[in-house]
Motif scaffolding. Sequence first.
Motif, PDB file in Angstrom:
ATOM      1  N   GLY A  19       0.759  -1.294   0.163  1.00 37.42           N
ATOM      2  CA  GLY A  19       0.108   0.034   0.010  1.00 37.42           C
ATOM      3  C   GLY A  19       0.524   1.298  -0.192  1.00 37.42           C
ATOM      4  N   ALA A  20       0.317   2.454  -0.684  1.00 36.79           N
ATOM      5  CA  ALA A  20       0.947   3.670  -0.412  1.00 36.79           C
ATOM      6  C   ALA A  20       1.016   4.198   0.830  1.00 36.79           C
ATOM      7  CB  ALA A  20       0.130   4.597  -1.086  1.00 36.79           C
ATOM      8  N   SER A  21       0.736   3.712   1.810  1.00 33.39           N
ATOM      9  CA  SER A  21       0.990   4.789   3.486  1.00 33.39           C
ATOM     10  C   SER A  21       2.282   3.596   3.630  1.00 33.39           C
ATOM     11  CB  SER A  21      -0.678   4.400   3.948  1.00 33.39           C
ATOM     12  OG  SER A  21      -0.772   3.508   4.686  1.00 33.39           O
ATOM     13  N   GLN A  22       2.408   2.735   3.371  1.00 38.72           N
ATOM     14  CA  GLN A  22       3.595   1.660   4.296  1.00 38.72           C
ATOM     15  C   GLN A  22       4.534   2.521   3.082  1.00 38.72           C
ATOM     16  OE1 GLN A  22       3.413  -0.632   6.588  1.00 38.72           O
ATOM     17  NE2 GLN A  22       1.741  -2.013   6.476  1.00 38.72           N
ATOM     18  N   THR A  23       4.543   2.695   1.969  1.00 34.93           N
ATOM     19  CA  THR A  23       5.363   2.952   1.210  1.00 34.93           C
ATOM     20  C   THR A  23       5.880   3.744   1.750  1.00 34.93           C
ATOM     21  OG1 THR A  23       4.730   1.623  -0.745  1.00 34.93           O
ATOM     22  CG2 THR A  23       6.605   2.285  -0.979  1.00 34.93           C
ATOM     23  N   ALA A  24       5.306   4.581   1.556  1.00 35.04           N
ATOM     24  CA  ALA A  24       5.099   5.957   2.114  1.00 35.04           C
ATOM     25  C   ALA A  24       6.360   6.409   3.233  1.00 35.04           C
ATOM     26  CB  ALA A  24       4.201   6.928   2.023  1.00 35.04           C
ATOM     27  N   ARG A  25       6.158   5.483   4.015  1.00 34.24           N
ATOM     28  CA  ARG A  25       7.101   5.338   4.849  1.00 34.24           C
ATOM     29  C   ARG A  25       8.220   5.180   4.607  1.00 34.24           C
ATOM     30  NH1 ARG A  25       2.539   2.579   7.861  1.00 34.24           N
ATOM     31  NH2 ARG A  25       0.952   3.521   8.566  1.00 34.24           N
TER      32      ARG A  25
END
Length: 478
Positions: free
Chosen positions: A177-183
């Motif tokens: 997911g994008a939010s996990q990747t963003a971290r």
Amino acid sequence: MSKLTERMFRKEDPAVYQDKDSHLIRSLTTKDFLALGVGTIVSTSIFTLPGVVAAQHAGPAVALSFVVAGVVAALVAFAYAEMSAAMPFAGSAYSWIHVVFGEFWGWIAGWALLAEYFIAVAFVASGLSANFQGLIGPLGIKLPASLSAASTGSNGGLVDIIAVVVVVLVALLLSRGASQTARVENTLVVLKVLAIIVFIIVGLTAIHVQNYVPFIPKYHVNADGSAFGGWQGIYAGVSEIFLAYIGFDSIAANSAEAKNPQKTMPRGILGSLLIAVALFITVSLVLVGMFHYSKYANNAEPVGWALRQSGHGTVAAVVQAIAVVGMFTALIGMMLAGSRLLYSFGRDGLLPKWLGKLTNNLPDRALIVLTIIGVLLGSVFPFAFLAQLISAGTLIAFMFVSVGVYALRPREGKDIPMPSFKMPLYPVLPALGFLGSLGVFWGLDIQAKTYAFGWFVFGIIIYFLYGIRHSNAGREEK
């Protein structure tokens, strides 16, 4: 013929995209887009291009080449900021041009970006592999020749196994997911920027002012026919350097997953480009100040070399190690954007419709296809070959987006929402963005233009054999 042209130039209703993309999770903030942009733009090139272009074309005036390229990129970034605020759809330029100019032109713009994403994934993976092998070499770790280089290169390689592994690892990360990747992206970008700042601080202690004189060397023609010195050398440097700035378009491809896109998209696009331009100009000035620009000729790692030659071997090792890790940020940005573009093509039926299906609200099928193509290109084709198409395809998409602002403005506040950000000095800046992109494209070498022409011929064939027959627009009219 009139029926065919009517279908080719039919403009998509923006409300349709708004509905189709509503299943994507809006989780990305301004901070995430800044990290994504800086991570994608400030990649391998900041550690190589300043020295290479200084030696080949501009001398100390390489900083001016970065300034000019940055101005052109900024003009286009203004257009991207307005487009993404008004139409926060997956697929960026493809979706926008489909809405304002019609399906065929949208396909051309999207096909141009697809070249960038396919090739850039392979390009960065190949570059990361080369740098990683350079780091582990002094430790006595050496991969077999068959697993350490591309099969079409000249080093006896069969497959670049490291390029394969890193692409697969990033794909697995993106599937979360994008939010996990963003971290992960945010952490890696901070590390990479810190490494660049360390180089700048240490490099400032080793500057010799005489290396800046003359700042713009006298013009002459290189043995390969390219320009060196004068405004001609600066211009030649701009076309080669522009490759470094094209990553900001990858931010826009993810606008369907942005929180409050009216504000986050313009801030992310313009903010990340501003940070990147400042870092590139500073690194180039420090680099040519440390040693005479001629020392960087045929030097694949000018930053590390300059640090070692000035007595800072430990700092060089640390900076290069972080640089290798930091290359993951560019890979994340390109694969995130490329998978969203493939999803958009499938969503509209221009490519097989299963590409536009979501799994747990994520375009995982498009990501798998991008991963397979990236693995094939990055493990089979050598680094130098992969560089040819990246700038050419993206510059064509930039031209479309710049002139697209003229078609967007009359519709804002009507069938397209009024964006909170608008390109300043309208109608002058969109024209300057188009002309600037055209000027940089014109300066590319003939091989890059030839590859680009072949790619577009292939794309047009696919459109008429498959896309126009299976597009949602075509089926709606039957």
